[in-house]
Design an enzyme around this catalytic site. Structure first.
Site, PDB file in Angstrom:
ATOM      1  N   SER A  14     -40.996 -54.663   3.646  1.00  0.00           N
ATOM      2  CA  SER A  14     -40.624 -55.238   4.856  1.00  0.00           C
ATOM      3  C   SER A  14     -40.558 -54.256   5.884  1.00  0.00           C
ATOM      4  CB  SER A  14     -39.733 -56.883   5.151  1.00  0.00           C
ATOM      5  OG  SER A  14     -38.219 -55.399   5.448  1.00  0.00           O
ATOM      6  N   THR A 146     -32.310 -52.622  -8.874  1.00  0.00           N
ATOM      7  CA  THR A 146     -31.271 -52.656  -8.395  1.00  0.00           C
ATOM      8  C   THR A 146     -30.551 -54.506  -7.532  1.00  0.00           C
ATOM      9  OG1 THR A 146     -31.884 -52.333  -6.285  1.00  0.00           O
ATOM     10  CG2 THR A 146     -31.364 -50.357  -7.971  1.00  0.00           C
ATOM     11  N   ASN A 148     -28.431 -56.979  -6.145  1.00  0.00           N
ATOM     12  CA  ASN A 148     -26.800 -57.317  -5.661  1.00  0.00           C
ATOM     13  C   ASN A 148     -26.292 -58.172  -6.717  1.00  0.00           C
ATOM     14  OD1 ASN A 148     -27.585 -59.890  -5.166  1.00  0.00           O
ATOM     15  ND2 ASN A 148     -27.932 -59.378  -2.807  1.00  0.00           N
ATOM     16  N   THR A 223     -28.675 -51.729   3.879  1.00  0.00           N
ATOM     17  CA  THR A 223     -27.567 -50.924   3.039  1.00  0.00           C
ATOM     18  C   THR A 223     -28.428 -51.259   1.865  1.00  0.00           C
ATOM     19  OG1 THR A 223     -26.594 -53.109   3.034  1.00  0.00           O
ATOM     20  CG2 THR A 223     -26.032 -50.735   4.342  1.00  0.00           C
ATOM     21  N   GLY A 224     -28.775 -52.114   1.316  1.00  0.00           N
ATOM     22  CA  GLY A 224     -29.370 -52.269  -0.062  1.00  0.00           C
ATOM     23  C   GLY A 224     -30.751 -51.804  -0.041  1.00  0.00           C
ATOM     24  N   ASP A 225     -31.723 -51.812   1.223  1.00  0.00           N
ATOM     25  CA  ASP A 225     -33.080 -51.105   0.796  1.00  0.00           C
ATOM     26  C   ASP A 225     -32.574 -49.268   0.954  1.00  0.00           C
ATOM     27  OD1 ASP A 225     -34.426 -53.425   1.548  1.00  0.00           O
ATOM     28  OD2 ASP A 225     -34.034 -53.009   3.798  1.00  0.00           O
TER      29      ASP A 225
END
Length: 301
Positions: A14, A146, A148, A223-225
């Site tokens: 995105s 990756t 969560n 933050t994950g990106d």
């Protein structure tokens, strides 16, 4: 066989006009760390969905195919890595899989880093029909994943309440195909800490690491990106999983602490920061992204 392109990433996820999620969160750190980045935006919104409203466009699988065909017809579709994040439709995800297979056919050394963005905190925010595509089609062709905690639980059917559960779940993903599995965040300890776990298998040798850090009293978006992008970069730049993980976590912690400090200063004492005030301080963290202060260490399990 053509030589592996040097540090070039095709990132499909995105984007937003204002703020930092998806490709806006991943591109800058990758570029700072020496990677050329080509982006395809699965959606383009005015801002992330945590604001009171958002507007924009959503690409469909035909749009994705059209863009990829343009790259191929101009012979500019050679990359060292492909990175994927938020994808909102089954047909788009299936087209991504076709593109990854095609890229690997032309460049067998290409590395596919997949952040299987599906949900968090017990809630799916993509259609349920994407889950079997990730399990049956994406995982077998991914090199690094990756998820969560919520995502790996859904991908494996293993409820994670301990390190042993996490190791079991990561092995299930290894058996599907990826040689490196990193649970970007999990909360199963009895205190307020967050645990990141990583497992990698190379030539039959398995290594597993854990990094633990305190949870900050705020919700961060993007933050994950950022995590997936930094991990991609440091796994390429460093020889081992341990140091790559430490640099990735240390980068994330530096960015979110700077973000929270700035947001609280802008909001004023006793006030809750707005979504705009909580946008990641990425540009301001350029020095920490380039040379992360090693504030967190990984322990072997």
């Amino acid at each position: 066989m053509a030589a592996r392109p040097e540090k070039s990433v095709l990132s499909i996820q995105s984007t937003v006009v204002f703020g930092y999620v998806g490709n806006k969160s991943a591109t800058f750190p990758l570029q700072v760390l020496g990677f050329d980045v080509s982006t395809i935006n699965s959606v383009q919104f005015s801002n992330h969905t945590g604001y009171k409203c958002f507007k924009g466009q959503v690409l469909n699988s035909d749009d994705l195919a059209c863009l990829y065909d343009g790259l191929k017809e101009n012979s500019i579709g050679s990359f060292s890595h492909i990175l994927t994040g938020y994808i909102g439709s089954k047909s788009f995800l299936e087209k991504v899989a076709e593109i990854v297979v095609d890229l690997k056919k032309n460049n067998p050394s290409l590395l596919y880093v997949c952040d299987p963005v599906m949900g968090d905190n017990g809630k799916m925010y993509v259609p349920d029909e994407l889950l079997p595509v990730y399990i049956n089609t994406i995982l077998p062709i991914a090199d690094i994943v990756t998820p969560n905690q919520f995502e790996i639980e859904n991908l494996t059917g293993v409820k994670i309440n301990s390190e042993e559960d996490a190791i079991k779940a990561m092995q299930i993903l290894h058996d599907k195909g990826p040689r490196t599995v990193v649970i970007s965040s999990s909360e199963f300890s009895h205190d307020t800490s967050i645990i990141c776990l990583a497992s990698s298998v190379t030539n039959g040798h398995k290594e597993v690491y854990k990094v633990q850090f305190q949870k900050l009293p705020a919700i961060f978006v993007g933050t994950g990106d950022l995590f997936a992008a930094c991990l991609l970069a440091w796994l390429e730049k460093e020889s081992g999983l341990k140091l790559a993980l430490e640099k990735t976590i240390s980068t994330l912690q530096s960015v979110i602490k700077r973000t929270l400090d700035k947001a609280q200063a802008l909001a004023g004492e006793g006030n809750t920061p707005t979504p705009a005030q909580m946008e990641l301080q990425l540009v301001q963290s350029k020095a920490d992204i380039e040379n992360p202060p090693l504030t967190h260490s990984a322990s072997a399990l």
